[in-house]
Design an enzyme around this catalytic site. Sequence first.
Site, PDB file in Angstrom:
ATOM      1  N   SER A 213       0.882  -1.179   0.000  1.00 16.33           N
ATOM      2  CA  SER A 213       0.000   0.000   0.000  1.00 16.33           C
ATOM      3  C   SER A 213       0.909   1.216   0.000  1.00 16.33           C
ATOM      4  CB  SER A 213      -0.850  -0.018   1.281  1.00 16.33           C
ATOM      5  OG  SER A 213      -1.390   1.259   1.533  1.00 16.33           O
TER       6      SER A 213
ATOM      7  N   TYR B 199      -2.076  -0.800  10.561  1.00 15.75           N
ATOM      8  CA  TYR B 199      -2.074  -1.139   9.132  1.00 15.75           C
ATOM      9  C   TYR B 199      -0.817  -0.555   8.478  1.00 15.75           C
ATOM     10  CZ  TYR B 199      -3.774  -1.446   4.277  1.00 15.75           C
ATOM     11  OH  TYR B 199      -3.912  -1.717   2.933  1.00 15.75           O
TER      12      TYR B 199
ATOM     13  N   ALA C  29       1.968   0.224   9.856  1.00 16.58           N
ATOM     14  CA  ALA C  29       3.158  -0.513  10.328  1.00 16.58           C
ATOM     15  C   ALA C  29       3.298  -1.840   9.592  1.00 16.58           C
ATOM     16  CB  ALA C  29       3.049  -0.750  11.829  1.00 16.58           C
TER      17      ALA C  29
ATOM     18  N   LYS D 215       2.288  -2.634   6.622  1.00 16.61           N
ATOM     19  CA  LYS D 215       2.676  -2.445   5.218  1.00 16.61           C
ATOM     20  C   LYS D 215       4.128  -1.957   5.124  1.00 16.61           C
ATOM     21  CE  LYS D 215      -1.238  -3.758   3.290  1.00 16.61           C
ATOM     22  NZ  LYS D 215      -1.344  -4.957   2.443  1.00 16.61           N
TER      23      LYS D 215
HETATM   24  N1  LIG Z   1      -8.877  -1.269  -0.608  1.00 17.75           N
HETATM   25  C1  LIG Z   1      -7.894  -0.379  -0.536  1.00 17.75           C
HETATM   26  O1  LIG Z   1      -8.155   0.833  -0.462  1.00 17.75           O
HETATM   27  C2  LIG Z   1      -6.460  -0.833  -0.573  1.00 17.75           C
HETATM   28  C3  LIG Z   1      -5.455   0.134  -0.751  1.00 17.75           C
HETATM   29  C4  LIG Z   1      -4.137  -0.274  -0.767  1.00 17.75           C
HETATM   30  C5  LIG Z   1      -3.816  -1.616  -0.619  1.00 17.75           C
HETATM   31  N2  LIG Z   1      -4.798  -2.546  -0.455  1.00 17.75           N
HETATM   32  C6  LIG Z   1      -4.424  -3.936  -0.249  1.00 17.75           C
HETATM   33  O2  LIG Z   1      -5.019  -4.747  -1.247  1.00 17.75           O
HETATM   34  C7  LIG Z   1      -5.142  -6.072  -0.747  1.00 17.75           C
HETATM   35  C8  LIG Z   1      -6.539  -6.603  -1.083  1.00 17.75           C
HETATM   36  O3  LIG Z   1      -7.488  -5.871  -0.331  1.00 17.75           O
HETATM   37  P1  LIG Z   1      -8.918  -5.443  -0.926  1.00 17.75           P
HETATM   38  O4  LIG Z   1      -8.959  -3.967  -0.892  1.00 17.75           O
HETATM   39  O5  LIG Z   1      -9.190  -6.176  -2.174  1.00 17.75           O
HETATM   40  O6  LIG Z   1      -9.881  -5.914   0.265  1.00 17.75           O
HETATM   41  P2  LIG Z   1     -10.882  -7.156   0.420  1.00 17.75           P
HETATM   42  O7  LIG Z   1     -11.918  -7.114  -0.623  1.00 17.75           O
HETATM   43  O8  LIG Z   1     -11.299  -7.140   1.854  1.00 17.75           O
HETATM   44  O9  LIG Z   1      -9.925  -8.392   0.150  1.00 17.75           O
HETATM   45  C9  LIG Z   1      -9.073  -8.917   1.146  1.00 17.75           C
HETATM   46  C10 LIG Z   1      -8.855 -10.373   0.834  1.00 17.75           C
HETATM   47  O10 LIG Z   1      -7.941 -10.893   1.819  1.00 17.75           O
HETATM   48  C11 LIG Z   1      -8.502 -12.079   2.357  1.00 17.75           C
HETATM   49  N3  LIG Z   1      -8.045 -12.281   3.731  1.00 17.75           N
HETATM   50  C12 LIG Z   1      -8.143 -11.427   4.766  1.00 17.75           C
HETATM   51  N4  LIG Z   1      -7.657 -12.008   5.871  1.00 17.75           N
HETATM   52  C13 LIG Z   1      -7.259 -13.260   5.521  1.00 17.75           C
HETATM   53  C14 LIG Z   1      -6.705 -14.355   6.217  1.00 17.75           C
HETATM   54  N5  LIG Z   1      -6.426 -14.283   7.533  1.00 17.75           N
HETATM   55  N6  LIG Z   1      -6.428 -15.490   5.545  1.00 17.75           N
HETATM   56  C15 LIG Z   1      -6.709 -15.589   4.212  1.00 17.75           C
HETATM   57  N7  LIG Z   1      -7.230 -14.586   3.487  1.00 17.75           N
HETATM   58  C16 LIG Z   1      -7.514 -13.440   4.146  1.00 17.75           C
HETATM   59  C17 LIG Z   1     -10.008 -11.878   2.273  1.00 17.75           C
HETATM   60  O11 LIG Z   1     -10.656 -13.147   2.209  1.00 17.75           O
HETATM   61  P3  LIG Z   1     -11.434 -13.879   3.415  1.00 17.75           P
HETATM   62  O12 LIG Z   1     -12.045 -12.828   4.273  1.00 17.75           O
HETATM   63  O13 LIG Z   1     -12.400 -14.741   2.665  1.00 17.75           O
HETATM   64  O14 LIG Z   1     -10.379 -14.686   4.105  1.00 17.75           O
HETATM   65  C18 LIG Z   1     -10.143 -11.180   0.931  1.00 17.75           C
HETATM   66  O15 LIG Z   1     -10.180 -12.119  -0.098  1.00 17.75           O
HETATM   67  C19 LIG Z   1      -4.836  -5.995   0.751  1.00 17.75           C
HETATM   68  O16 LIG Z   1      -3.525  -6.451   0.996  1.00 17.75           O
HETATM   69  C20 LIG Z   1      -4.943  -4.524   1.060  1.00 17.75           C
HETATM   70  O17 LIG Z   1      -4.145  -4.142   2.161  1.00 17.75           O
HETATM   71  C21 LIG Z   1      -6.118  -2.179  -0.456  1.00 17.75           C
END
Ligand SMILES: NC(=O)c1ccc[n+]([C@@H]2O[C@H](COP(=O)([O-])OP(=O)(O)OC[C@H]3O[C@@H](n4cnc5c(N)ncnc54)[C@H](OP(=O)(O)O)[C@@H]3O)[C@@H](O)[C@H]2O)c1
Length: 268
Positions: A140, A153, A155, A157
Amino acid sequence: MFRNKVAIITGASSGLGAALALALAKRGTHLALFARRKAMLDETAAQCRSCGVRVVAVAGDVTQAENCAQLIDAAIAEFDRIDFLIANAGISMWARFDEVEDMGVFRTLMATNYLGLVYCAHAALPYLKASKGMLVGIASVQGKIGVPLHTGYTASKHAVLGFLKALQMEVNDVHVLTVLPHWLRGTDLRQHALGKDGGPQRTSSPRHNKEAISVNKCCEAILNAMKKQKRELVIPWKLRALPWLQLIHPKIVEWLVKDKMKDQDLPK
Ligand SMILES: NC(=O)c1ccc[n+]([C@@H]2O[C@H](COP(=O)([O-])OP(=O)(O)OC[C@H]3O[C@@H](n4cnc5c(N)ncnc54)[C@H](OP(=O)(O)O)[C@@H]3O)[C@@H](O)[C@H]2O)c1
């Protein structure tokens, strides 16, 4: 680049992980998908299969090293090779540090965002070396700058960035790409973000500001960066200036970030 290759994607039950799975399936990549919500994971898998690729869906928790090893074993049993590991699973938080009641929030964030990536990378590395493959770590922009209400969060990343930088220097045969997106639209991250009591907020507020990027746009940028073998991808590109500005004028960066978060009950 992608046709008939094998990719593992963690966190493929929703958001960016699910979008990446579908985008790769459309390009002919076979997939091993991983997340805890099996029904949603199976839905992603079915959509990908309809593009004509082979898919294994493994239910598991990235905070458990043995689950991560099982994912890699399942991929090898099915495909006998791994070309890409996209370590994407993640969870966020929305709480002021001085209001957090359950310190487990910080343990969960590090265990999911940082250790989850480390466990999967460790189990997949021998196969990535064999295929001269690629490790894509979804970090991120918060891996480089601080954001209020996100101490744990941010920390986690930062930890991901440090780990990937050091790893790239140890492995010559495996390419490491670190992805640093800004806010994304169309994911479940906010709804599942941990609140001050340690439980998920289960709300879609606070709302996204207008600069949030769609998951599909982010996804295309990631595939493009993989093709070009980039080391780092910041989305949108204009945010690449922030870490430099932070070196010269840290107070300006603090002001800019707090200004973007001004609807979110921050200290004045
Ligand atoms: N959304 C943003 O604004 C943003 C910005 C920058 C970076 N990111 C990064 O992008 C990545 C994807 O996030 P997203 O925005 O697409 O959110 P999301 O829709 O909530 O997706 C997160 C995914 O991670 C899985 N997950 C969470 N905890 C887990 C665990 N303990 N074991 C296995 N799987 C787990 C969830 O699946 P289950 O709950 O089914 O396990 C889900 O498939 C993350 O690393 C996030 O930090 C997001």
